[in-house]
Design an enzyme around this catalytic site. Structure first.
Site, PDB file in Angstrom:
ATOM      1  N   GLY A 134      18.189 -11.325 -11.917  1.00 60.40           N
ATOM      2  CA  GLY A 134      19.420 -12.064 -12.269  1.00 60.40           C
ATOM      3  C   GLY A 134      18.925 -13.474 -12.686  1.00 60.40           C
ATOM      4  O   GLY A 134      18.175 -13.884 -12.368  1.00 60.40           O
ATOM      5  N   ASP A 135      19.923 -14.297 -13.467  1.00 57.50           N
ATOM      6  CA  ASP A 135      19.987 -15.452 -13.784  1.00 57.50           C
ATOM      7  C   ASP A 135      19.562 -16.309 -13.041  1.00 57.50           C
ATOM      8  O   ASP A 135      18.747 -17.288 -13.125  1.00 57.50           O
ATOM      9  CB  ASP A 135      21.274 -15.941 -14.591  1.00 57.50           C
ATOM     10  N   TYR A 136      20.021 -16.236 -11.564  1.00 59.56           N
ATOM     11  CA  TYR A 136      20.028 -17.225 -10.744  1.00 59.56           C
ATOM     12  C   TYR A 136      18.503 -17.540 -10.083  1.00 59.56           C
ATOM     13  O   TYR A 136      18.000 -18.303  -9.591  1.00 59.56           O
ATOM     14  CB  TYR A 136      20.748 -16.757  -9.475  1.00 59.56           C
ATOM     15  N   ALA A 137      17.584 -16.319 -10.518  1.00 56.20           N
ATOM     16  CA  ALA A 137      16.113 -16.285 -10.045  1.00 56.20           C
ATOM     17  C   ALA A 137      15.128 -16.286 -11.318  1.00 56.20           C
ATOM     18  O   ALA A 137      14.008 -16.197 -11.137  1.00 56.20           O
ATOM     19  CB  ALA A 137      15.880 -14.951  -9.339  1.00 56.20           C
ATOM     20  N   LYS A 138      15.613 -16.615 -12.356  1.00 57.22           N
ATOM     21  CA  LYS A 138      14.992 -16.817 -13.651  1.00 57.22           C
ATOM     22  C   LYS A 138      13.937 -17.787 -13.376  1.00 57.22           C
ATOM     23  O   LYS A 138      14.567 -19.062 -13.385  1.00 57.22           O
ATOM     24  CB  LYS A 138      15.508 -16.764 -14.847  1.00 57.22           C
TER      25      LYS A 138
END
Ligand SMILES: Cc1ncc(COP(=O)(O)O)c(C=O)c1O
Length: 292
Positions: A134-138
């Site tokens: 997800g974007d939160y962990a990129k």
């Protein structure tokens, strides 16, 4: 793995091994041809560089050749054995041809559980398969070290820092210490294998390729495999109860085997030399118990 991946157990082909417990390349070729002829699309070959039971190493160059000709991914399961390549590289010819290799430093690099390791020839293939974060962990960094994220190349997301203990012990002891101890473990296994083979009451059930020694105790002849299986299974139970030597068990071509696997840096000649007397003591105790 095929079940977990959704490929289905029915799509797994187990390719026969020869008398030396190594996969027979011609049978692999035949299995691939048969699947193709029936409209199936083979996708990967999994070879072993040190099987769990006997430590057999498959003929990797021939297998890699076949995999390449059919455009199949070649994974080599080296969880137990392939780390011995640092001590005995000649045994592992062809390992370098794999697309991926699994290794368990918690086995033959003497690490505490757990520390598994998967090596890819082409890391971008792993990223294509696994990077659905997800974007939160990129990762925002393109620096190869700062931006590296294990979770972009494997299934697990949250994970602890397993590599730290491995890195520290490699830095502290140096690779040579590991090489020397692995070599020593292999010598100890050869020593036990020879002692078993030379003892009239024992039978070595597979060649000693790495550090696993599979054998059984024989009772008065003639004894069927079934009787010997029962006899050795009872010996193992008694042996483990005695608590001096620990052996595991396996089945080698239908024969119950006592299995010594030496992957501890503290194991000594004296430890290995105590195996046969301990098995004989366990066999004797069992014999006494069955006397009227
Ligand atoms: C050859 C081999 N492959 C795979 C495994 C499984 O490894 P793990 O328990 O680290 O998943 C083992 C041992 O457990 C093994 O000896």
């Amino acid at each position: 793995s095929v079940a977990l991946l959704g490929i289905g157990r029915e799509n797994l082909r187990i390719v026969p091994a020869g008398r030396d417990f190594r996969l027979i390349p011609a049978k692999l070729e035949k299995a691939i041809q048969a699947d193709k002829a029936s409209g199936k699309t083979p996708m990967a070959v999994v070879a072993s560089a040190g099987t769990v039971n006997t430590g057999a190493i498959d003929p990797l160059p021939e297998i890699a050749d076949i995999a390449r000709q059919h455009n199949l991914w070649l994974h080599v399961d080296g969880a137990y054995g392939a780390l011995a390549a640092i001590a005995a590289p000649d045994k592992f010819a062809g390992l370098e041809l794999a697309d991926s290799i699994s290794l368990d430093p918690h086995k033959w690099l003497f690490q505490s559980l757990d520390c598994g390791c998967l090596l890819y020839r082409d890391a971008s293939a792993a990223q294509r398969a696994f990077s659905h974060t997800g974007d939160y962990a990129k990762s925002l960094s393109s620096d190869p070290i700062e931006g590296f994220a294990f979770f972009e190349e494997s299934i697990e997301l949250s994970r602890r820092f397993r590599a730290l203990k491995l890195w520290l012990s490699l830095r502290f002891h140096g690779i040579r210490a590991f090489r020397d101890v692995i070599r020593k473990n292999m010598e100890l296994a050869t020593r036990l294998g020879a002692a078993v083979a030379n003892h009239p009451e024992f039978e070595l059930l597979a060649p000693v390729e790495l550090s696993a020694v599979c054998f059984r105790h024989r009772v008065g002849e003639p004894a069927t495999d079934e009787e010997l299986n029962r006899h050795n299974s009872a010996i193992l139970k008694r042996l483990v109860e005695r608590g001096r030597v620990y052996l595991s068990n396996t089945t080698v071509r239908g024969k119950f085997a006592l299995r010594a696997c030496i992957v501890n840096h503290r194991t000594t000649e004296a430890d290995v030399d105590s195996v046969i007397p301990e098995v004989l003591a366990a066999a004797g105790a069992r014999h006494d118990q069955t006397q009227p």
